[in-house]
Design a protein around this motif. Structure first.
Motif, PDB file in Angstrom:
ATOM      1  N   ALA A   1     -17.660 -41.887 -29.254  1.00 30.38           N
ATOM      2  CA  ALA A   1     -17.804 -42.702 -28.060  1.00 30.38           C
ATOM      3  C   ALA A   1     -19.244 -42.657 -27.551  1.00 30.38           C
ATOM      4  CB  ALA A   1     -16.850 -42.198 -26.967  1.00 30.38           C
ATOM      5  N   ARG A   2     -19.703 -43.802 -27.076  1.00 32.61           N
ATOM      6  CA  ARG A   2     -21.057 -43.875 -26.548  1.00 32.61           C
ATOM      7  C   ARG A   2     -21.086 -43.346 -25.121  1.00 32.61           C
ATOM      8  NH1 ARG A   2     -23.511 -49.709 -27.285  1.00 32.61           N
ATOM      9  NH2 ARG A   2     -25.296 -48.549 -26.418  1.00 32.61           N
ATOM     10  N   ARG A   3     -22.176 -42.659 -24.786  1.00 31.49           N
ATOM     11  CA  ARG A   3     -22.322 -42.138 -23.435  1.00 31.49           C
ATOM     12  C   ARG A   3     -22.756 -43.256 -22.493  1.00 31.49           C
ATOM     13  NH1 ARG A   3     -26.021 -36.955 -23.268  1.00 31.49           N
ATOM     14  NH2 ARG A   3     -25.318 -37.130 -21.099  1.00 31.49           N
ATOM     15  N   LEU A   4     -22.360 -43.114 -21.224  1.00 36.49           N
ATOM     16  CA  LEU A   4     -22.774 -44.075 -20.223  1.00 36.49           C
ATOM     17  C   LEU A   4     -24.289 -44.005 -20.042  1.00 36.49           C
ATOM     18  CD1 LEU A   4     -20.031 -43.546 -17.482  1.00 36.49           C
ATOM     19  CD2 LEU A   4     -20.237 -45.477 -19.056  1.00 36.49           C
ATOM     20  N   PRO A   5     -24.941 -45.150 -19.808  1.00 34.21           N
ATOM     21  CA  PRO A   5     -26.396 -45.160 -19.659  1.00 34.21           C
ATOM     22  C   PRO A   5     -26.859 -44.670 -18.288  1.00 34.21           C
ATOM     23  CG  PRO A   5     -25.537 -47.372 -19.384  1.00 34.21           C
ATOM     24  CD  PRO A   5     -24.369 -46.505 -19.763  1.00 34.21           C
ATOM     25  N   ILE A   6     -26.028 -43.899 -17.598  1.00 29.49           N
ATOM     26  CA  ILE A   6     -26.402 -43.338 -16.308  1.00 29.49           C
ATOM     27  C   ILE A   6     -26.094 -41.851 -16.322  1.00 29.49           C
ATOM     28  CG2 ILE A   6     -26.026 -45.488 -15.051  1.00 29.49           C
ATOM     29  CD1 ILE A   6     -23.342 -44.433 -14.141  1.00 29.49           C
ATOM     30  N   GLY A   7     -26.750 -41.121 -15.436  1.00 35.87           N
ATOM     31  CA  GLY A   7     -26.551 -39.682 -15.375  1.00 35.87           C
ATOM     32  C   GLY A   7     -25.269 -39.299 -14.673  1.00 35.87           C
ATOM     33  N   GLY A   8     -25.001 -37.995 -14.680  1.00 37.59           N
ATOM     34  CA  GLY A   8     -23.778 -37.502 -14.063  1.00 37.59           C
ATOM     35  C   GLY A   8     -23.734 -37.747 -12.569  1.00 37.59           C
ATOM     36  N   THR A   9     -24.864 -37.538 -11.881  1.00 40.95           N
ATOM     37  CA  THR A   9     -24.910 -37.759 -10.439  1.00 40.95           C
ATOM     38  C   THR A   9     -24.619 -39.211 -10.101  1.00 40.95           C
ATOM     39  OG1 THR A   9     -26.533 -35.986 -10.149  1.00 40.95           O
ATOM     40  CG2 THR A   9     -26.344 -37.595  -8.375  1.00 40.95           C
ATOM     41  N   GLU A  10     -25.262 -40.131 -10.826  1.00 39.11           N
ATOM     42  CA  GLU A  10     -25.042 -41.552 -10.574  1.00 39.11           C
ATOM     43  C   GLU A  10     -23.591 -41.952 -10.848  1.00 39.11           C
ATOM     44  OE1 GLU A  10     -27.458 -40.287 -12.302  1.00 39.11           O
ATOM     45  OE2 GLU A  10     -29.400 -41.147 -11.754  1.00 39.11           O
TER      46      GLU A  10
ATOM     47  N   ALA B   1     -31.253 -38.319   3.507  1.00 39.89           N
ATOM     48  CA  ALA B   1     -29.931 -37.894   3.041  1.00 39.89           C
ATOM     49  C   ALA B   1     -29.489 -38.706   1.834  1.00 39.89           C
ATOM     50  CB  ALA B   1     -28.910 -38.025   4.180  1.00 39.89           C
ATOM     51  N   ALA B   2     -29.747 -40.008   1.861  1.00 37.97           N
ATOM     52  CA  ALA B   2     -29.330 -40.872   0.762  1.00 37.97           C
ATOM     53  C   ALA B   2     -30.066 -40.547  -0.523  1.00 37.97           C
ATOM     54  CB  ALA B   2     -29.555 -42.335   1.142  1.00 37.97           C
ATOM     55  N   VAL B   3     -31.378 -40.323  -0.426  1.00 39.42           N
ATOM     56  CA  VAL B   3     -32.173 -40.084  -1.635  1.00 39.42           C
ATOM     57  C   VAL B   3     -31.815 -38.736  -2.262  1.00 39.42           C
ATOM     58  CG1 VAL B   3     -34.504 -39.829  -2.545  1.00 39.42           C
ATOM     59  CG2 VAL B   3     -34.039 -41.571  -0.830  1.00 39.42           C
ATOM     60  N   VAL B   4     -31.641 -37.701  -1.445  1.00 40.24           N
ATOM     61  CA  VAL B   4     -31.270 -36.403  -2.020  1.00 40.24           C
ATOM     62  C   VAL B   4     -29.828 -36.433  -2.521  1.00 40.24           C
ATOM     63  CG1 VAL B   4     -32.937 -35.112  -0.654  1.00 40.24           C
ATOM     64  CG2 VAL B   4     -30.623 -35.427   0.226  1.00 40.24           C
ATOM     65  N   LEU B   5     -28.979 -37.217  -1.879  1.00 36.48           N
ATOM     66  CA  LEU B   5     -27.614 -37.385  -2.375  1.00 36.48           C
ATOM     67  C   LEU B   5     -27.627 -38.051  -3.742  1.00 36.48           C
ATOM     68  CD1 LEU B   5     -24.571 -37.102  -1.679  1.00 36.48           C
ATOM     69  CD2 LEU B   5     -24.695 -39.382  -0.669  1.00 36.48           C
ATOM     70  N   GLY B   6     -28.631 -38.904  -3.965  1.00 40.33           N
ATOM     71  CA  GLY B   6     -28.749 -39.591  -5.244  1.00 40.33           C
ATOM     72  C   GLY B   6     -29.346 -38.755  -6.355  1.00 40.33           C
TER      73      GLY B   6
ATOM     74  N   ALA C   1     -31.090 -43.052  -6.049  1.00 44.09           N
ATOM     75  CA  ALA C   1     -31.472 -43.311  -4.662  1.00 44.09           C
ATOM     76  C   ALA C   1     -30.747 -44.537  -4.120  1.00 44.09           C
ATOM     77  CB  ALA C   1     -32.985 -43.501  -4.561  1.00 44.09           C
ATOM     78  N   VAL C   2     -30.644 -45.591  -4.939  1.00 40.09           N
ATOM     79  CA  VAL C   2     -29.954 -46.810  -4.510  1.00 40.09           C
ATOM     80  C   VAL C   2     -28.476 -46.536  -4.270  1.00 40.09           C
ATOM     81  CG1 VAL C   2     -29.246 -49.116  -5.250  1.00 40.09           C
ATOM     82  CG2 VAL C   2     -31.598 -48.362  -5.614  1.00 40.09           C
ATOM     83  N   LEU C   3     -27.843 -45.803  -5.197  1.00 39.59           N
ATOM     84  CA  LEU C   3     -26.421 -45.494  -5.042  1.00 39.59           C
ATOM     85  C   LEU C   3     -26.187 -44.559  -3.859  1.00 39.59           C
ATOM     86  CD1 LEU C   3     -25.313 -45.025  -8.767  1.00 39.59           C
ATOM     87  CD2 LEU C   3     -24.816 -46.953  -7.253  1.00 39.59           C
ATOM     88  N   GLY C   4     -27.100 -43.604  -3.649  1.00 40.28           N
ATOM     89  CA  GLY C   4     -26.969 -42.716  -2.506  1.00 40.28           C
ATOM     90  C   GLY C   4     -27.040 -43.476  -1.198  1.00 40.28           C
ATOM     91  N   LEU C   5     -27.973 -44.417  -1.115  1.00 39.71           N
ATOM     92  CA  LEU C   5     -28.087 -45.210   0.098  1.00 39.71           C
ATOM     93  C   LEU C   5     -26.894 -46.148   0.246  1.00 39.71           C
ATOM     94  CD1 LEU C   5     -29.804 -45.772   2.540  1.00 39.71           C
ATOM     95  CD2 LEU C   5     -31.038 -47.504   1.238  1.00 39.71           C
ATOM     96  N   ALA C   6     -26.387 -46.657  -0.876  1.00 37.10           N
ATOM     97  CA  ALA C   6     -25.198 -47.508  -0.809  1.00 37.10           C
ATOM     98  C   ALA C   6     -24.014 -46.731  -0.237  1.00 37.10           C
ATOM     99  CB  ALA C   6     -24.865 -48.042  -2.203  1.00 37.10           C
ATOM    100  N   LEU C   7     -23.858 -45.488  -0.674  1.00 37.78           N
ATOM    101  CA  LEU C   7     -22.763 -44.662  -0.163  1.00 37.78           C
ATOM    102  C   LEU C   7     -22.924 -44.405   1.330  1.00 37.78           C
ATOM    103  CD1 LEU C   7     -20.253 -42.967  -0.581  1.00 37.78           C
ATOM    104  CD2 LEU C   7     -21.708 -41.083  -1.356  1.00 37.78           C
ATOM    105  N   ILE C   8     -24.135 -44.071   1.762  1.00 36.37           N
ATOM    106  CA  ILE C   8     -24.398 -43.832   3.180  1.00 36.37           C
ATOM    107  C   ILE C   8     -24.118 -45.091   3.999  1.00 36.37           C
ATOM    108  CG2 ILE C   8     -26.197 -43.348   4.873  1.00 36.37           C
ATOM    109  CD1 ILE C   8     -25.418 -40.858   3.474  1.00 36.37           C
ATOM    110  N   SER C   9     -24.610 -46.239   3.539  1.00 32.73           N
ATOM    111  CA  SER C   9     -24.459 -47.492   4.277  1.00 32.73           C
ATOM    112  C   SER C   9     -23.012 -47.938   4.339  1.00 32.73           C
ATOM    113  CB  SER C   9     -25.315 -48.591   3.630  1.00 32.73           C
ATOM    114  OG  SER C   9     -26.685 -48.246   3.638  1.00 32.73           O
ATOM    115  N   ILE C  10     -22.297 -47.808   3.226  1.00 35.19           N
ATOM    116  CA  ILE C  10     -20.890 -48.198   3.204  1.00 35.19           C
ATOM    117  C   ILE C  10     -20.074 -47.291   4.112  1.00 35.19           C
ATOM    118  CG2 ILE C  10     -18.827 -48.268   1.738  1.00 35.19           C
ATOM    119  CD1 ILE C  10     -20.674 -49.241  -0.527  1.00 35.19           C
TER     120      ILE C  10
END
Length: 338
Positions: A2-11, A256-261, A275-284
Motif C-alpha cells: 500500500a502507498r503511504r499518504l502524501p501527508i505526515g502523521g500530524t496533518e 496555537a494553530a501553527v504549533v497545533l499543525g 499550519a493551514v490545517l491547524g488554523l482550520a481546526l481552530i477556526s472551525i
C-alpha cells in the motif's frame, strides 16, 4: 504494498479531527454545513492564514513572535495615512507600502534579537507593547473610516445566491492563496528555505556550515512583518475601516494553530499544510461554538490549553522524560527475554 499518504502523521490526525468536528456540527446546527457559512469562514480566516504563513517561517527558524498582529494594526494606520497624503494611490501602491512598513517592523525585532542577543519571546513581548502603545497614543484610539475608494470597495471574486443568502468569496482569499504559495516556495523550493530549517534545528551547526545567521534572522522576521502588513491591509479592506484594536489577540489564535499543525517551538520543524490545517481546526471550532451559542471564553480556554500543551511537548524536560520512558521500556524488554 500500500502507498503511504502524501501527508505526515500530524496533518493526517488534524484532517481526521476536522472531519469529525464538521460531521458533529452539521448534525447539531442548521447553518454550519451551508455555502454561506463556509465562505464566511474562509473570508474571515484569510487574514489569519496570512499571519500563519509568516509565523511559520519564524518558528522554523527557531524564533517566536507575538507582536505581528499589533504590527499589522500599526501598518494599517501608516498605509492609510500615507495613501491619503499622496492622493489615494491604488492596490499596487497600497500593497507595496504594507510590505515595506511591515518588513521594517520585522527588521526591528530581528535587530534586537540578533545584535543584542535577546531571547525572541522577550523582544516581541516588548515590541508588542511598544507598537500598541505608540499606535494608541498617536491615534487616540480613534478608528479611521475615510479610506480610499479602491480600498473600501469590496472586491467579490465569486458569488452565489442560496436559500440562506449570498455566498461570496472576496479579495482577501486570493491574496491569502498568493502568500501561501510564496511561503511554500520559500520553504520548499529555495535553498534559503533549507538554511532556515538548518538554523532552527541547530544554530551552531548552521553557522559552521557557513550559513549567515544574521541574514536568516532578518529574512524570517521581515517575512513575517511583510505578511502582517499584507494581512493588515486585507483586514482594512474586509472591514472597510481601520480599528486600532481590531487585530489585538489574533496572535494567540495563530500561534496555537501553527504549533497545533506541527511546528516546533524550538525550531527546525513545521509544514505549511500543517499550519493551514491547524488554523482550520481552530477556526472551525470557534465557528461551531458561536453557532451553538457557547460562551466565547470557552474558545479562549481551548487556545490556552493548546499553547500550554505545545510548550510542554517542545520543552527539554518533556524530551528527557520521553527518553527515560523509552529506556525503561527497552530495559524491561531486555529483562523479559533474558
Amino acid at each position: 504494498m500500500a502507498r503511504r499518504l502524501p501527508i505526515g502523521g500530524t496533518e493526517a490526525w488534524l484532517l481526521a479531527v476536522i472531519l469529525l468536528i464538521c460531521v458533529c456540527l452539521s448534525l447539531t446546527t442548521e447553518t454550519f454545513l451551508t455555502l454561506v457559512n463556509a465562505f464566511d469562514l474562509l473570508n474571515y480566516s484569510a487574514v489569519n492564514l496570512i499571519f500563519a504563513a509568516g509565523l511559520l517561517v519564524v518558528l522554523i527558524a527557531g524564533g517566536i513572535d507575538i507582536s505581528f498582529a499589533v504590527g499589522a494594526s500599526v501598518v494599517q494606520y501608516l498605509v492609510v495615512i500615507t495613501l491619503m497624503q499622496i492622493g489615494g494611490g491604488n492596490w499596487a501602491v497600497g500593497i507595496s507600502l504594507a510590505i515595506l512598513f511591515g518588513a521594517a517592523l520585522g527588521a526591528i525585532n530581528a535587530a534586537l534579537i540578533y545584535h543584542f542577543r535577546i531571547i525572541s519571546i522577550v523582544v516581541t513581548i516588548a515590541t508588542f507593547n511598544l507598537f500598541f502603545g505608540l499606535l494608541m497614543f498617536f491615534s487616540g484610539g480613534v478608528s479611521l473610516y475615510l479610506l480610499p475608494d479602491w480600498l473600501s470597495s469590496r472586491v467579490i471574486l465569486f458569488e452565489h445566491e442560496t436559500s440562506f443568502g449570498w455566498a461570496e468569496i472576496t479579495l482577501p482569499v486570493a491574496v491569502m492563496v498568493a502568500v501561501l504559495v510564496a511561503t511554500w516556495a520559500l520553504l520548499n523550493r529555495l535553498s534559503i528555505g533549507r538554511q532556515l530549517f538548518a538554523m532552527g534545528d541547530n544554530p551552531e551547526a548552521a553557522r559552521r556550515l557557513g550559513i549567515n545567521i544574521g541574514a536568516m534572522h532578518y529574512l524570517a522576521y521581515c517575512w513575517l512583518g511583510a505578511c502582517a502588513g499584507i494581512a493588515g491591509l486585507m483586514q482594512a479592506h474586509y472591514a472597510r475601516e481601520v480599528v486600532p484594536n481590531a487585530l489585538y489577540g489574533r496572535e494567540l489564535e495563530v500561534l496555537a494553530a501553527v504549533v497545533l499543525g506541527g511546528a516546533r517551538l524550538g525550531g527546525g520543524r513545521g509544514t505549511l499544510l500543517g499550519a493551514v490545517l491547524g488554523l482550520a481546526l481552530i477556526s472551525i471550532t470557534q465557528n461551531g461554538l458561536n453557532l451553538l451559542g457557547i460562551s466565547p471564553y470557552a474558545f479562549r480556554m481551548i487556545v490556552g490549553a493548546i499553547i500550554l500543551v505545545a510548550i510542554s511537548m517542545s520543552s527539554d524536560t518533556f524530551a528527557v522524560l520521553r527518553e527515560k520512558v523509552r529506556r525503561h521500556r527497552a530495559t524491561g524488554r531486555a529483562e523479559g527475554t533474558a
